[in-house]
Design a protein around this motif. Structure first.
Motif, PDB file in Angstrom:
ATOM      1  N   ASN A 134       0.806  -1.189   0.061  1.00 43.11           N
ATOM      2  CA  ASN A 134       0.112  -0.014  -0.045  1.00 43.11           C
ATOM      3  C   ASN A 134       0.874   1.091   0.020  1.00 43.11           C
ATOM      4  N   LEU A 135       0.489   2.359   0.000  1.00 44.90           N
ATOM      5  CA  LEU A 135       1.107   3.539  -0.030  1.00 44.90           C
ATOM      6  C   LEU A 135       1.992   3.797   1.244  1.00 44.90           C
ATOM      7  N   ALA A 136       1.643   3.293   2.194  1.00 51.67           N
ATOM      8  CA  ALA A 136       2.537   3.467   3.380  1.00 51.67           C
ATOM      9  C   ALA A 136       4.104   2.593   3.220  1.00 51.67           C
ATOM     10  N   ARG A 137       3.685   1.463   2.730  1.00 50.78           N
ATOM     11  CA  ARG A 137       4.722   0.431   2.609  1.00 50.78           C
ATOM     12  C   ARG A 137       5.679   1.107   1.423  1.00 50.78           C
ATOM     13  N   LEU A 138       4.937   1.561   0.433  1.00 49.40           N
ATOM     14  CA  LEU A 138       5.649   2.264  -0.577  1.00 49.40           C
ATOM     15  C   LEU A 138       6.587   3.414  -0.442  1.00 49.40           C
ATOM     16  N   ALA A 139       6.295   4.028   0.797  1.00 47.10           N
ATOM     17  CA  ALA A 139       6.743   5.371   0.864  1.00 47.10           C
ATOM     18  C   ALA A 139       7.935   4.749   1.949  1.00 47.10           C
ATOM     19  N   GLU A 140       7.998   3.701   2.813  1.00 47.95           N
ATOM     20  CA  GLU A 140       8.945   3.198   3.712  1.00 47.95           C
ATOM     21  C   GLU A 140      10.135   2.706   2.794  1.00 47.95           C
ATOM     22  N   MET A 141       9.894   2.207   1.681  1.00 49.96           N
ATOM     23  CA  MET A 141      10.705   1.618   0.699  1.00 49.96           C
ATOM     24  C   MET A 141      11.353   2.870  -0.106  1.00 49.96           C
ATOM     25  N   SER A 142      10.854   3.998  -0.183  1.00 54.45           N
ATOM     26  CA  SER A 142      11.264   4.937  -1.169  1.00 54.45           C
ATOM     27  C   SER A 142      11.701   6.207  -0.464  1.00 54.45           C
ATOM     28  N   CYS A 143      11.611   6.420   0.670  1.00 48.74           N
ATOM     29  CA  CYS A 143      11.806   7.465   1.479  1.00 48.74           C
ATOM     30  C   CYS A 143      13.210   7.944   1.350  1.00 48.74           C
ATOM     31  N   GLU A 144      14.384   7.054   1.218  1.00 50.34           N
ATOM     32  CA  GLU A 144      15.703   7.374   1.074  1.00 50.34           C
ATOM     33  C   GLU A 144      15.873   8.222  -0.403  1.00 50.34           C
ATOM     34  N   ARG A 145      15.079   7.755  -1.452  1.00 43.59           N
ATOM     35  CA  ARG A 145      15.216   8.158  -2.580  1.00 43.59           C
ATOM     36  C   ARG A 145      14.237   9.524  -2.850  1.00 43.59           C
ATOM     37  N   GLU A 146      13.311   9.653  -2.083  1.00 45.14           N
ATOM     38  CA  GLU A 146      12.285  10.861  -2.151  1.00 45.14           C
ATOM     39  C   GLU A 146      11.782  11.456  -1.150  1.00 45.14           C
ATOM     40  N   LEU A 147      12.234  12.741  -0.717  1.00 46.67           N
ATOM     41  CA  LEU A 147      11.939  13.493   0.606  1.00 46.67           C
ATOM     42  C   LEU A 147      10.171  13.580   0.615  1.00 46.67           C
ATOM     43  N   ILE A 148       9.609  13.499  -0.303  1.00 41.32           N
ATOM     44  CA  ILE A 148       8.013  13.403  -0.017  1.00 41.32           C
ATOM     45  C   ILE A 148       7.651  12.179   0.581  1.00 41.32           C
ATOM     46  N   PHE A 149       8.223  11.066   0.203  1.00 41.30           N
ATOM     47  CA  PHE A 149       7.664  10.052   1.081  1.00 41.30           C
ATOM     48  C   PHE A 149       8.139   9.998   2.361  1.00 41.30           C
ATOM     49  N   CYS A 150       9.090  10.515   2.721  1.00 43.76           N
ATOM     50  CA  CYS A 150       9.395  10.816   4.409  1.00 43.76           C
ATOM     51  C   CYS A 150       8.620  11.662   5.039  1.00 43.76           C
ATOM     52  N   GLU A 151       7.911  12.577   4.270  1.00 44.00           N
ATOM     53  CA  GLU A 151       6.987  13.528   4.753  1.00 44.00           C
ATOM     54  C   GLU A 151       5.832  12.673   5.003  1.00 44.00           C
ATOM     55  N   TRP A 152       5.440  11.694   4.099  1.00 38.86           N
ATOM     56  CA  TRP A 152       4.168  10.974   4.465  1.00 38.86           C
ATOM     57  C   TRP A 152       4.363  10.063   5.675  1.00 38.86           C
ATOM     58  N   LEU A 153       5.746   9.628   5.888  1.00 44.96           N
ATOM     59  CA  LEU A 153       5.776   8.756   7.138  1.00 44.96           C
ATOM     60  C   LEU A 153       6.195   9.465   8.270  1.00 44.96           C
ATOM     61  N   ASN A 154       6.606  10.856   8.296  1.00 49.14           N
ATOM     62  CA  ASN A 154       6.942  11.331   9.839  1.00 49.14           C
ATOM     63  C   ASN A 154       5.886  12.415   9.694  1.00 49.14           C
ATOM     64  N   GLY A 155       4.535  12.407   9.250  1.00 49.63           N
ATOM     65  CA  GLY A 155       3.629  13.306   9.719  1.00 49.63           C
ATOM     66  C   GLY A 155       3.763  14.705   9.183  1.00 49.63           C
ATOM     67  N   TYR A 156       4.372  14.774   8.039  1.00 48.48           N
ATOM     68  CA  TYR A 156       4.922  16.129   7.514  1.00 48.48           C
ATOM     69  C   TYR A 156       5.571  17.070   8.582  1.00 48.48           C
ATOM     70  N   GLU A 157       6.578  16.383   8.795  1.00 40.30           N
ATOM     71  CA  GLU A 157       7.518  17.032  10.105  1.00 40.30           C
ATOM     72  C   GLU A 157       7.952  18.353   9.270  1.00 40.30           C
ATOM     73  N   LEU A 158       8.935  18.326   8.334  1.00 38.22           N
ATOM     74  CA  LEU A 158       9.708  19.143   7.693  1.00 38.22           C
ATOM     75  C   LEU A 158       8.676  20.299   7.148  1.00 38.22           C
ATOM     76  N   SER A 159       7.392  19.792   6.515  1.00 37.76           N
ATOM     77  CA  SER A 159       6.323  20.865   6.020  1.00 37.76           C
ATOM     78  C   SER A 159       5.794  21.783   7.060  1.00 37.76           C
ATOM     79  N   TYR A 160       5.629  21.235   8.351  1.00 38.41           N
ATOM     80  CA  TYR A 160       5.328  22.008   9.426  1.00 38.41           C
ATOM     81  C   TYR A 160       6.312  22.717  10.174  1.00 38.41           C
TER      82      TYR A 160
END
Length: 308
Positions: free
Chosen positions: A170-196
């Protein structure tokens, strides 16, 4: 929170981000050969209808008429990307759409702006394999630069859909695998920490600086602190680190803004910051949602939060 207030915020934020003259980005003074300010104007306004649909879907979720696993985030992202592509011929806002859709829905589901972060994270955790498949279709439509090929779950391989289904990605698992390559997925995982966090920094800076100066300052800080994953994908980690070093020099006054901008553009769009620009766009949307308005003081535009 009012529907149109949310839509307005998530449209105006990216428009401000695109217009303000940040180093290395398209802005009201500078374009690239294949990406102009007009691409952003057409793309960022083309998604209004889909954002409104996302809000209406979230209202059904809030009432319990739909379950979180029926939110259809992947399809909403795909439809927004399709609307963007139909309005213009480039990829100016795929990252912004990807960040915005879950957060827009979180704004409806949450009690306030802070609670929206948690609700967006829950929506992503409850997403389905179909959401991931629709998200892959959205990537194909947007065709962003630097997407790796020949990897597991290759976006451009038709086998990827079977692999996603078999492995239950699902999207959460996809984000976990892709976070290192794309910052946007890290934002999904960490509750938009950098955006906020950037929203909070902007909130403070606009008290001291004109709006454009505040945004440029916050963006320099982002570039100095974080590796832009788009630059890393296009040009390599070493080049992305060079951008961070130069941004620190600009912050410290050892490099002028014009010199830094020239450095960012000397290889065309290779050093064009994308992921951090997407974060800035969402941060500005949050600032608008918080009540941002503008005033002209001595010929300068200032951002103001508070009543007239």
């Amino acid at each position: 929170m009012e529907r149109f207030k949310i839509v307005r915020a998530f449209v105006l934020g990216p428009l401000l981000e695109a217009a303000i003259p940040k180093p290395g980005n398209v802005n009201r003074y500078r374009d690239f050969d294949d990406l102009t300010l007009y691409n952003f104007l057409f793309a960022d306004t083309a998604v209004i209808g889909v954002y409104y649909e996302a809000i209406k879907t979230a209202e059904l979720l809030r009432k319990g008429i739909l379950g979180f696993n029926e939110a259809g985030i992947g399809e909403l992202i795909k439809r927004a990307v399709q609307a963007s592509r139909e309005a213009q011929d480039a990829n100016p806002n795929f990252g912004v759409i990807t960040l915005s859709v879950p957060l827009i829905m979180g704004m409806v589901l949450g009690r306030n702006m802070l609670d929206a972060r948690e609700k967006a994270r829950l929506l992503l955790e409850e997403s389905t394999v179909r959401d991931s498949m629709e998200f892959y279709r959205a990537i194909r439509i947007a065709n962003p630069k630097g997407i790796p090929s020949g990897v597991k779950y290759d976006v451009y391989s038709d086998d990827s859909f079977r692999e996603l289904f078999q492995d239950g990605i699902n999207l959460a698992r996809l984000a976990e695998m892709s976070c290192e390559r794309e910052l946007i997925f890290c934002e999904w995982l960490n509750g938009y920490e950098l955006s906020y966090g950037t929203f909070g920094r902007l909130y403070e800076l606009i008290k001291e600086l004109p709006l454009e100066d505040a945004v440029v300052r916050a963006f320099l800080e982002l570039l100095a602190e974080r590796e832009d994953t788009l630059i890393a994908r296009k040009a390599g980690r070493e080049e992305a680190e060079r951008v961070r070093e130069k941004a620190r020099e600009a912050l410290e006054g050892r490099l002028s803004l014009d010199e830094f901008d020239a450095f960012m553009r000397e290889k065309g769009d290779l050093r064009n910051p994308g992921s951090l620009a997407d974060v800035m766009a969402v941060s500005l949307s949050l600032l608008v949602l918080r009540g941002l308005r503008m005033e002209i003081r001595n010929g300068k535009v200032w951002g103001v939060i508070g009543r007239l």
